[in-house]
Design an enzyme around this catalytic site. Structure first.
Site, PDB file in Angstrom:
ATOM      1  N   LYS A   1       5.146  -5.203   3.685  1.00  0.00           N
ATOM      2  CA  LYS A   1       4.731  -4.879   2.323  1.00  0.00           C
ATOM      3  C   LYS A   1       3.206  -4.781   2.313  1.00  0.00           C
ATOM      4  O   LYS A   1       2.514  -5.714   2.737  1.00  0.00           O
ATOM      5  CB  LYS A   1       5.176  -5.977   1.352  1.00  0.00           C
ATOM      6  CG  LYS A   1       6.676  -6.097   1.209  1.00  0.00           C
ATOM      7  CD  LYS A   1       7.046  -7.269   0.315  1.00  0.00           C
ATOM      8  CE  LYS A   1       6.562  -7.063  -1.104  1.00  0.00           C
ATOM      9  NZ  LYS A   1       6.880  -8.258  -1.932  1.00  0.00           N
TER      10      LYS A   1
HETATM   11  C1  E4P Z   1       8.141  -8.232  -5.072  1.00  0.00           C
HETATM   12  O1  E4P Z   1       8.374  -8.497  -3.946  1.00  0.00           O
HETATM   13  C2  E4P Z   1       7.001  -8.735  -5.845  1.00  0.00           C
HETATM   14  O2  E4P Z   1       6.080  -9.318  -4.995  1.00  0.00           O
HETATM   15  C3  E4P Z   1       7.445  -9.688  -6.897  1.00  0.00           C
HETATM   16  O3  E4P Z   1       8.651  -9.249  -7.475  1.00  0.00           O
HETATM   17  C4  E4P Z   1       6.395  -9.949  -7.948  1.00  0.00           C
HETATM   18  O4  E4P Z   1       6.978 -10.697  -8.952  1.00  0.00           O
HETATM   19  P1  E4P Z   1       6.152 -11.568 -10.015  1.00  0.00           P
HETATM   20  O5  E4P Z   1       5.602 -10.638 -11.037  1.00  0.00           O
HETATM   21  O6  E4P Z   1       7.188 -12.503 -10.589  1.00  0.00           O
HETATM   22  O7  E4P Z   1       5.089 -12.300  -9.262  1.00  0.00           O
END
Ligand code: E4P
Length: 221
Positions: free
Chosen positions: A85
């Site tokens: 990612k």
């Molecule tokens: C996905 O992998 C994102 O990093 C994650 O869903 C972010 O979510 P949040 O807004 O709860 O931090």
């Protein structure tokens, strides 16, 4: 649609994988640090509960180009079906472009607009993760993701939308309805969608009726 679990909790993944068809697991640096485990512990525990065909996503922490690329190569070499990612900063977009030229599997993350996602798609990202809940806090996140799906389709780009940052089941429902190709959801949110109290009440009624009539709680005598 591919359903991913957004968590560092391997036990939660094992439990839900028995009940649902789970395509894999995503994490981010915040999720890992909140787990009180090292990244290696999280990886090892997840690897132990995931089938080889289930995907795993780990995020880069470095913010400079060389650092992101080193981490991307390391992460993608950890197992089969391993994705890196990379946040869509300008440096991140540069890294996504080069990572795809090197044949790495990439999810573009920390996306707050359809346009950022579209540029990552042009650079070849396999998945695009719009932060739905955070986008909804700033404006019309659902419309942005709807625009993104249309933009990809109209321009013949193959990247899959992996909607992320969910806080409730209604948001997940909306994204499935829009036709997002994937969603990554915290296990707790998934359980609110799976455990419907009315379904349990209906099952309890069936059991009571059967027991009152036949004196047992199984079909066969
Ligand atoms: C996905 O992998 C994102 O990093 C994650 O869903 C972010 O979510 P949040 O807004 O709860 O931090």
């Amino acid at each position: 649609m591919e359903l991913f679990l957004d968590t560092a909790n391997a036990q939660a993944v094992a439990e839900l994988s028995k009940v649902l068809t789970i395509a894999g697991v995503t994490t981010n640096p915040t999720i890992i640090t909140k787990s009180s485990k090292t990244a290696k512990q999280v990886f090892d525990e997840m690897n132990a509960v995931l089938a080889p065909e289930q995907k795993m996503f780990l995020q880069t922490v470095a913010t400079d180009f060389d650092g992101i690329m080193d981490e991307a190569r390391y992460i993608c070499g950890l197992r089969e079906n391993m994705y890196v990612k990379i946040p869509v900063t300008p440096t991140g977009l540069q890294a996504i472009k080069v990572a795809k030229q090197e044949g790495l599997k990439v999810l573009a993350t920390a996306i707050y607009s359809a346009d950022e996602a579209f540029f990552a798609a042009m650079n070849g990202a396999d998945y695009l993760a719009p932060y739905l809940n955070r986008m909804c806090n700033l404006g019309d996140g659902i419309q942005q993701v709807s625009d993104l799906i249309e933009m990809l389709d109209n321009n013949g780009l193959d990247s899959k939308v992996c909607a992320a940052s969910f806080k409730n089941g209604l948001q997940v429902h909306e994204l499935i309805r829009l036709g997002a190709q994937a969603a990554t959801v915290p296990p707790a949110v998934i359980w609110t969608m799976v455990k419907n109290p009315n379904t349990q009440i209906a099952v309890d009624e069936f059991t009571v009726a059967w027991k009152e009539t036949f004196g047992r709680t199984t079909f066969a005598e």
